[in-house]
Design a protein around this motif. Structure first.
Motif, PDB file in Angstrom:
ATOM      1  N   ARG A 155       4.396  -1.371   3.294  1.00 22.64           N
ATOM      2  CA  ARG A 155       3.727  -0.296   2.552  1.00 22.64           C
ATOM      3  C   ARG A 155       2.594  -0.880   1.711  1.00 22.64           C
ATOM      4  O   ARG A 155       2.840  -1.703   0.827  1.00 22.64           O
ATOM      5  CB  ARG A 155       4.715   0.469   1.679  1.00 22.64           C
ATOM      6  CG  ARG A 155       5.684   1.319   2.479  1.00 22.64           C
ATOM      7  CD  ARG A 155       6.567   2.201   1.593  1.00 22.64           C
ATOM      8  NE  ARG A 155       7.269   1.466   0.561  1.00 22.64           N
ATOM      9  CZ  ARG A 155       8.436   0.850   0.734  1.00 22.64           C
ATOM     10  NH1 ARG A 155       9.039   0.875   1.914  1.00 22.64           N
ATOM     11  NH2 ARG A 155       9.025   0.212  -0.263  1.00 22.64           N
ATOM     12  N   VAL A 156       1.368  -0.446   2.017  1.00 22.97           N
ATOM     13  CA  VAL A 156       0.170  -0.931   1.338  1.00 22.97           C
ATOM     14  C   VAL A 156      -0.464   0.218   0.573  1.00 22.97           C
ATOM     15  O   VAL A 156      -0.708   1.286   1.136  1.00 22.97           O
ATOM     16  CB  VAL A 156      -0.852  -1.493   2.355  1.00 22.97           C
ATOM     17  CG1 VAL A 156      -2.124  -1.944   1.643  1.00 22.97           C
ATOM     18  CG2 VAL A 156      -0.238  -2.634   3.159  1.00 22.97           C
ATOM     19  N   LEU A 157      -0.733  -0.015  -0.705  1.00 22.24           N
ATOM     20  CA  LEU A 157      -1.474   0.946  -1.519  1.00 22.24           C
ATOM     21  C   LEU A 157      -2.879   0.398  -1.687  1.00 22.24           C
ATOM     22  O   LEU A 157      -3.052  -0.716  -2.189  1.00 22.24           O
ATOM     23  CB  LEU A 157      -0.801   1.130  -2.878  1.00 22.24           C
ATOM     24  CG  LEU A 157      -1.515   2.047  -3.877  1.00 22.24           C
ATOM     25  CD1 LEU A 157      -1.709   3.448  -3.309  1.00 22.24           C
ATOM     26  CD2 LEU A 157      -0.737   2.096  -5.181  1.00 22.24           C
ATOM     27  N   ARG A 216       6.255   3.322  -3.694  1.00 18.95           N
ATOM     28  CA  ARG A 216       6.868   1.994  -3.810  1.00 18.95           C
ATOM     29  C   ARG A 216       6.226   0.978  -2.853  1.00 18.95           C
ATOM     30  O   ARG A 216       6.875   0.461  -1.934  1.00 18.95           O
ATOM     31  CB  ARG A 216       8.371   2.079  -3.602  1.00 18.95           C
ATOM     32  CG  ARG A 216       9.049   2.909  -4.655  1.00 18.95           C
ATOM     33  CD  ARG A 216      10.563   2.884  -4.627  1.00 18.95           C
ATOM     34  NE  ARG A 216      11.179   2.201  -3.515  1.00 18.95           N
ATOM     35  CZ  ARG A 216      11.868   2.797  -2.552  1.00 18.95           C
ATOM     36  NH1 ARG A 216      12.045   4.085  -2.565  1.00 18.95           N
ATOM     37  NH2 ARG A 216      12.409   2.090  -1.592  1.00 18.95           N
ATOM     38  N   PRO A 217       4.949   0.674  -3.079  1.00 15.11           N
ATOM     39  CA  PRO A 217       4.251  -0.243  -2.166  1.00 15.11           C
ATOM     40  C   PRO A 217       4.813  -1.659  -2.230  1.00 15.11           C
ATOM     41  O   PRO A 217       5.320  -2.095  -3.261  1.00 15.11           O
ATOM     42  CB  PRO A 217       2.813  -0.213  -2.689  1.00 15.11           C
ATOM     43  CG  PRO A 217       2.940   0.142  -4.131  1.00 15.11           C
ATOM     44  CD  PRO A 217       4.109   1.080  -4.205  1.00 15.11           C
ATOM     45  N   GLU A 275       0.301   6.828 -10.757  1.00 13.32           N
ATOM     46  CA  GLU A 275       1.197   7.950 -10.477  1.00 13.32           C
ATOM     47  C   GLU A 275       1.920   7.759  -9.140  1.00 13.32           C
ATOM     48  O   GLU A 275       3.096   8.076  -9.007  1.00 13.32           O
ATOM     49  CB  GLU A 275       0.409   9.261 -10.470  1.00 13.32           C
ATOM     50  CG  GLU A 275      -0.147   9.642 -11.830  1.00 13.32           C
ATOM     51  CD  GLU A 275      -1.119  10.815 -11.769  1.00 13.32           C
ATOM     52  OE1 GLU A 275      -1.294  11.412 -10.684  1.00 13.32           O
ATOM     53  OE2 GLU A 275      -1.711  11.116 -12.818  1.00 13.32           O
ATOM     54  N   ALA A 276       1.218   7.228  -8.152  1.00 16.99           N
ATOM     55  CA  ALA A 276       1.769   7.121  -6.795  1.00 16.99           C
ATOM     56  C   ALA A 276       2.790   5.999  -6.639  1.00 16.99           C
ATOM     57  O   ALA A 276       3.645   6.057  -5.757  1.00 16.99           O
ATOM     58  CB  ALA A 276       0.637   6.925  -5.793  1.00 16.99           C
ATOM     59  N   VAL A 277       2.702   4.974  -7.472  1.00 17.01           N
ATOM     60  CA  VAL A 277       3.593   3.816  -7.344  1.00 17.01           C
ATOM     61  C   VAL A 277       5.060   4.222  -7.392  1.00 17.01           C
ATOM     62  O   VAL A 277       5.890   3.673  -6.669  1.00 17.01           O
ATOM     63  CB  VAL A 277       3.260   2.769  -8.436  1.00 17.01           C
ATOM     64  CG1 VAL A 277       4.353   1.727  -8.559  1.00 17.01           C
ATOM     65  CG2 VAL A 277       1.937   2.099  -8.120  1.00 17.01           C
ATOM     66  N   VAL A 278       5.373   5.206  -8.199  1.00 13.44           N
ATOM     67  CA  VAL A 278       6.767   5.631  -8.381  1.00 13.44           C
ATOM     68  C   VAL A 278       7.385   6.075  -7.059  1.00 13.44           C
ATOM     69  O   VAL A 278       8.476   5.627  -6.692  1.00 13.44           O
ATOM     70  CB  VAL A 278       6.853   6.774  -9.422  1.00 13.44           C
ATOM     71  CG1 VAL A 278       8.272   7.283  -9.548  1.00 13.44           C
ATOM     72  CG2 VAL A 278       6.310   6.321 -10.763  1.00 13.44           C
ATOM     73  N   ASP A 279       6.707   6.943  -6.335  1.00 16.09           N
ATOM     74  CA  ASP A 279       7.266   7.487  -5.096  1.00 16.09           C
ATOM     75  C   ASP A 279       6.972   6.632  -3.864  1.00 16.09           C
ATOM     76  O   ASP A 279       7.812   6.500  -2.982  1.00 16.09           O
ATOM     77  CB  ASP A 279       6.744   8.910  -4.865  1.00 16.09           C
ATOM     78  CG  ASP A 279       7.280   9.886  -5.890  1.00 16.09           C
ATOM     79  OD1 ASP A 279       8.436   9.717  -6.334  1.00 16.09           O
ATOM     80  OD2 ASP A 279       6.534  10.804  -6.282  1.00 16.09           O
ATOM     81  N   ALA A 288       0.159   2.949   4.980  1.00 14.26           N
ATOM     82  CA  ALA A 288      -0.744   2.811   3.836  1.00 14.26           C
ATOM     83  C   ALA A 288      -1.038   4.146   3.165  1.00 14.26           C
ATOM     84  O   ALA A 288      -1.028   5.195   3.795  1.00 14.26           O
ATOM     85  CB  ALA A 288      -2.043   2.149   4.280  1.00 14.26           C
ATOM     86  N   LEU A 289      -1.281   4.047   1.878  1.00 18.02           N
ATOM     87  CA  LEU A 289      -1.701   5.182   1.061  1.00 18.02           C
ATOM     88  C   LEU A 289      -3.031   4.790   0.446  1.00 18.02           C
ATOM     89  O   LEU A 289      -3.170   3.679  -0.079  1.00 18.02           O
ATOM     90  CB  LEU A 289      -0.658   5.469  -0.025  1.00 18.02           C
ATOM     91  CG  LEU A 289      -0.951   6.616  -0.992  1.00 18.02           C
ATOM     92  CD1 LEU A 289      -1.059   7.948  -0.245  1.00 18.02           C
ATOM     93  CD2 LEU A 289       0.147   6.688  -2.045  1.00 18.02           C
ATOM     94  N   PHE A 290      -4.005   5.694   0.498  1.00 14.62           N
ATOM     95  CA  PHE A 290      -5.365   5.413   0.048  1.00 14.62           C
ATOM     96  C   PHE A 290      -5.709   6.349  -1.091  1.00 14.62           C
ATOM     97  O   PHE A 290      -5.679   7.569  -0.924  1.00 14.62           O
ATOM     98  CB  PHE A 290      -6.347   5.615   1.209  1.00 14.62           C
ATOM     99  CG  PHE A 290      -5.981   4.770   2.401  1.00 14.62           C
ATOM    100  CD1 PHE A 290      -6.450   3.484   2.521  1.00 14.62           C
ATOM    101  CD2 PHE A 290      -5.135   5.269   3.379  1.00 14.62           C
ATOM    102  CE1 PHE A 290      -6.087   2.695   3.599  1.00 14.62           C
ATOM    103  CE2 PHE A 290      -4.767   4.497   4.463  1.00 14.62           C
ATOM    104  CZ  PHE A 290      -5.245   3.199   4.575  1.00 14.62           C
TER     105      PHE A 290
END
Length: 125
Positions: free
Chosen positions: A4-6, A47-48, A41-45, A30-32
């Protein structure tokens, strides 16, 4: 399990190039995102496993985002790689001194980006 890459960058075009580059590796999810605040905010759900942070962003730059991550339990140990066009030795040393595991220079080679990201993962040879 997919890596999982942020990826956080305020430039839409660069995010699109990275999206294409990372999609070449089928074992990367990946999430961009366009801002440091949205990343926090996104790190919580999400979890990169690793976070790629643009250095220069408006409102909250990469180093500031990194500092906020390190203060949180859900981001304190996640490896962070800065992505920047400012790759003078002194600048790279400053970013690494913050605790980043590496720096990727812009412009980067889209064909090798996924391998570069994997090389920064703990335990990578």
């Amino acid at each position: 399990m997919a890596l999982r890459v942020l990826y956080v960058d305020d430039d839409d075009d660069i995010r699109d190039v990275v999206k294409i580059a990372l999609s070449l590796d089928l074992d990367i999810s990946a999430l961009f995102l366009p801002s440091g605040r949205s990343a926090l905010e996104a790190v919580v759900d999400f979890r990169p496993h690793i976070i790629l942070l643009d250095v220069m962003m408006p409102a909250m730059d990469g180093p500031t985002t990194f500092a906020h991550l390190r203060q949180r339990e859900d981001g304190a140990s996640t490896p962070v790689v800065f992505v920047t066009a400012r790759t003078q030795e002194r600048e790279v040393e400053r970013l690494l001194a913050l605790g980043a595991v590496g720096v990727i220079a812009k412009p980067f080679d889209p064909m090798t980006l996924a391998a570069q990201v994997r090389a920064f993962m703990p335990g990578a040879a």
